[in-house]
Design an enzyme around this catalytic site. Structure first.
Site, mmCIF file in Angstrom:
data_model
loop_
_atom_site.group_PDB
_atom_site.id
_atom_site.type_symbol
_atom_site.label_atom_id
_atom_site.label_comp_id
_atom_site.label_asym_id
_atom_site.label_seq_id
_atom_site.Cartn_x
_atom_site.Cartn_y
_atom_site.Cartn_z
ATOM 1 N N GLU A 185 -3.265 -0.263 8.139
ATOM 2 C CA GLU A 185 -2.080 0.131 8.914
ATOM 3 C C GLU A 185 -2.178 -0.472 10.301
ATOM 4 O O GLU A 185 -3.253 -0.483 10.907
ATOM 5 C CB GLU A 185 -1.970 1.652 9.076
ATOM 6 N N HIS A 245 -3.005 10.893 0.752
ATOM 7 C CA HIS A 245 -2.434 10.684 2.088
ATOM 8 C C HIS A 245 -1.786 12.015 2.498
ATOM 9 O O HIS A 245 -0.590 12.097 2.720
ATOM 10 C CB HIS A 245 -1.435 9.527 2.049
ATOM 11 N N ASN A 279 -7.181 1.585 9.951
ATOM 12 C CA ASN A 279 -5.865 1.793 10.555
ATOM 13 C C ASN A 279 -6.035 1.716 12.058
ATOM 14 O O ASN A 279 -6.812 2.476 12.642
ATOM 15 C CB ASN A 279 -5.306 3.184 10.200
ATOM 16 N N GLU A 297 -7.334 8.421 6.351
ATOM 17 C CA GLU A 297 -7.578 9.082 7.629
ATOM 18 C C GLU A 297 -8.063 10.531 7.494
ATOM 19 O O GLU A 297 -7.355 11.474 7.883
ATOM 20 C CB GLU A 297 -6.301 9.035 8.483
ATOM 21 N N ARG A 322 0.852 -1.200 0.000
ATOM 22 C CA ARG A 322 0.000 0.000 0.000
ATOM 23 C C ARG A 322 0.880 1.240 0.000
ATOM 24 O O ARG A 322 1.702 1.419 0.902
ATOM 25 C CB ARG A 322 -0.899 -0.018 1.251
ATOM 26 N N TYR A 342 -4.001 1.506 15.812
ATOM 27 C CA TYR A 342 -2.766 1.561 16.604
ATOM 28 C C TYR A 342 -3.020 1.376 18.099
ATOM 29 O O TYR A 342 -2.251 0.720 18.783
ATOM 30 C CB TYR A 342 -2.032 2.891 16.387
HETATM 31 C C1 FCB Z 1 -1.071 7.078 10.692
HETATM 32 C C2 FCB Z 1 -0.705 7.627 9.334
HETATM 33 C C3 FCB Z 1 0.617 7.154 8.800
HETATM 34 C C4 FCB Z 1 1.653 7.015 9.875
HETATM 35 C C5 FCB Z 1 1.110 6.275 11.073
HETATM 36 C C6 FCB Z 1 2.102 6.080 12.185
HETATM 37 O O1 FCB Z 1 -1.948 7.935 11.329
HETATM 38 O O2 FCB Z 1 -1.685 7.296 8.386
HETATM 39 O O3 FCB Z 1 0.993 8.029 7.788
HETATM 40 O O4 FCB Z 1 2.168 8.236 10.197
HETATM 41 O O5 FCB Z 1 -0.008 6.928 11.574
#
Ligand code: FCB
Length: 463
Positions: free
Chosen positions: A368, A122, A306, A167, A78, A308
């Site tokens: 992500e 992006h 995405n 995002e 990607r 985290y």
């Molecule tokens: C996300 C972004 C990506 C990267 C990660 C750590 O929010 O999409 O570009 O910076 O965080």
């Protein structure tokens, strides 16, 4: 005993990057200026005054970067396209060298047996469009459609997986209200208009992409944060609903045909609870024109998620708490990455189930997921990033459980193949499977790269 967690046949294993974070060549071969060029060139925005002028120099090293992907054995990659490389002024004249670059990259990936997953936006908006108002201006959504048309016309015969936006919460709220991202504004009302025009651009671009690339699938990528109240108090519950509303549902709801969330979120927005508090009046919603919500709700083929970390919320909506941190992580023993993001794999499991249950996307990709740890080479040149392996492993285990639970998860893209320019944090936050020595541009596999190769080869995890 070791158990094998097998993923479905045909599962996509990949990595993810974005143009500004890796390409460099910020002013080469006819590329126009982007808002991230302007933002990072303006002192005070990026830690240590760093900027993405060179970044990972991927623009010149793309063949080597395809080679390391091949080494990993991924079947998907990607990446994003730099809008000002294609349309230096944001619309109108096309820069053929920009299109040629991505065309070569796509061919190279396909030759290596890797499917390109292309993100159109992006975050690197052409500065020329920002000068005309940026995302708060409706015309930017129209320019995005023109750009999506140009790119998909050229690459649509070979690219089978498209993502309109990455995002949009970040491009709108972080960019126009919180000011941590380009263009660095602090204006609540324009952030809301920006969010709407991003979503509108997404919806209006879908038919153009489908027309130019009929055999492909098209989706959008959202950063979603599973959220919970810090306590059962009504105030914390409100805080949780508000955060969930503004972060998650503000984008999920309109994309899936429900319009903007009409509960507490609108009520709080009307009172202007995000500082600086500028109350919204009815007239401020004038940027939502008739037909927009239908356009935004065009069916998508997949949702990119995405993930985290999670967030635990306490009463930010009470005026006397406004100067306190809005996010309280209730588990003090939690582990944190160097981004100060809590390691919470269970959140991925909950999130995937929730999205599946509430919105029923046809298909989901984790577009992500990854962790920032700065472990570097030892004397032997080896990089023992055990914490990254543990992070990835636990999240893959959670993803696997979600699949068992019926979630139509079709791929996993880790952020990122290599260390790169982490926006306002510059180069110190390292998310890569490959270590990048930014002085020499050497890429060195970390232990996590070797581990990921095994996962891909076995189509799953041994736990
Ligand atoms: C996300 C972004 C990506 C990267 C990660 C750590 O929010 O999409 O570009 O910076 O965080």
């Amino acid at each position: 005993m070791t158990t094998k967690l097998k993923f479905p046949q045909g599962f996509f294993w990949g990595t993810a990057t974005s143009s500004y974070q890796i390409e460099g060549a910020w002013n080469e071969d006819g590329k126009g200026e982007s808002i991230w060029d302007r933002f990072s060139h303006t002192p005070g925005h990026i830690e240590r005054g760093e900027m993405g002028n060179v970044a990972c120099d991927h623009y010149h090293r793309w063949q080597e970067d395809i080679a390391i992907h091949k080494e990993l054995g991924v079947n998907g990659y990607r990446f994003s396209i730099s809008w000002p490389r294609i349309l230096p002024q944001g619309r109108g004249a096309v820069n053929p060298k920009g299109l040629d670059f991505y065309s070569r990259l796509v061919d190279g990936l396909l030759e290596a047996g890797i499917q390109p997953f292309v993100t159109l936006y992006h975050w690197d908006l052409p500065q020329a469009l920002q000068d005309e108002g940026g995302w708060p201006a409706r015309a930017t959504a129209e320019a995005f459609v023109e750009y999506a048309d140009v790119v998909s016309r050229r690459l649509g015969d070979r690219v089978k997986h498209w993502m309109t936006l990455n995002e949009p919460w970040c491009s709108s709220l972080l960019g126009y209200q919180i000011g941590e991202h380009a263009p660095g504004h602090h204006d609540w009302k324009s952030a809301l208009a920006a969010a709407h025009h991003l979503l509108l651009g997404h919806g209006l671009a879908l038919p153009a992409i489908r027309r130019n690339s009929p055999q492909s699938e098209v989706g959008i990528v959202l950063n979603l944060i599973p959220t919970e109240p810090a306590s059962p108090s009504p105030e914390d519950y409100d805080a949780f609903r508000y955060f969930d509303g503004f972060f998650n549902r503000w984008f999920l709801d309109p994309v899936f045909g429900r319009g903007y969330p009409a509960d507490k979120v609108l009520e709080y927005a009307a009172q202007g609870f995000l500082p600086p508090t500028i109350p919204l009046t009815d007239g401020d919603w004038g940027f939502v024109k008739s037909g927009d919500l239908q356009a935004i709700a065009q069916p998508i083929d997949f949702l990119g998620v995405n993930y985290y970390s999670r967030s635990v919320q306490r009463s930010p909506v009470i005026p006397e708490h406004q100067n306190q941190p809005r996010t309280v992580h209730v588990a003090p023993e939690s582990e944190w990455t160097e981004m100060r993001w809590e390691v919470f794999p269970e959140g991925l499991y909950r999130l995937l189930n929730r999205v599946n249950y509430e919105y029923q996307p046809r298909k989901i990709y984790i577009t992500e997921n990854g962790a920032s740890y700065s472990d570097g080479p030892d004397a032997a040149g080896q990089i023992h990033d055990e914490r990254r392996i543990a992070y990835l492993r636990s999240h893959l285990e959670a993803a696997h459980r979600a699949i068992q639970n019926g979630v139509p998860l079709a791929g996993y893209f880790t952020w990122s193949i290599m260390d790169n320019f982490e926006w306002a944090h510059g180069f110190a936050q390292r998310f890569g499977l490959y270590w990048v020595d930014f002085a020499t541009q050497k890429r060195l596999p970390k232990d996590s790269a070797l581990w990921y190769r095994q996962v891909i080869a076995g189509n799953g995890l041994t736990i």
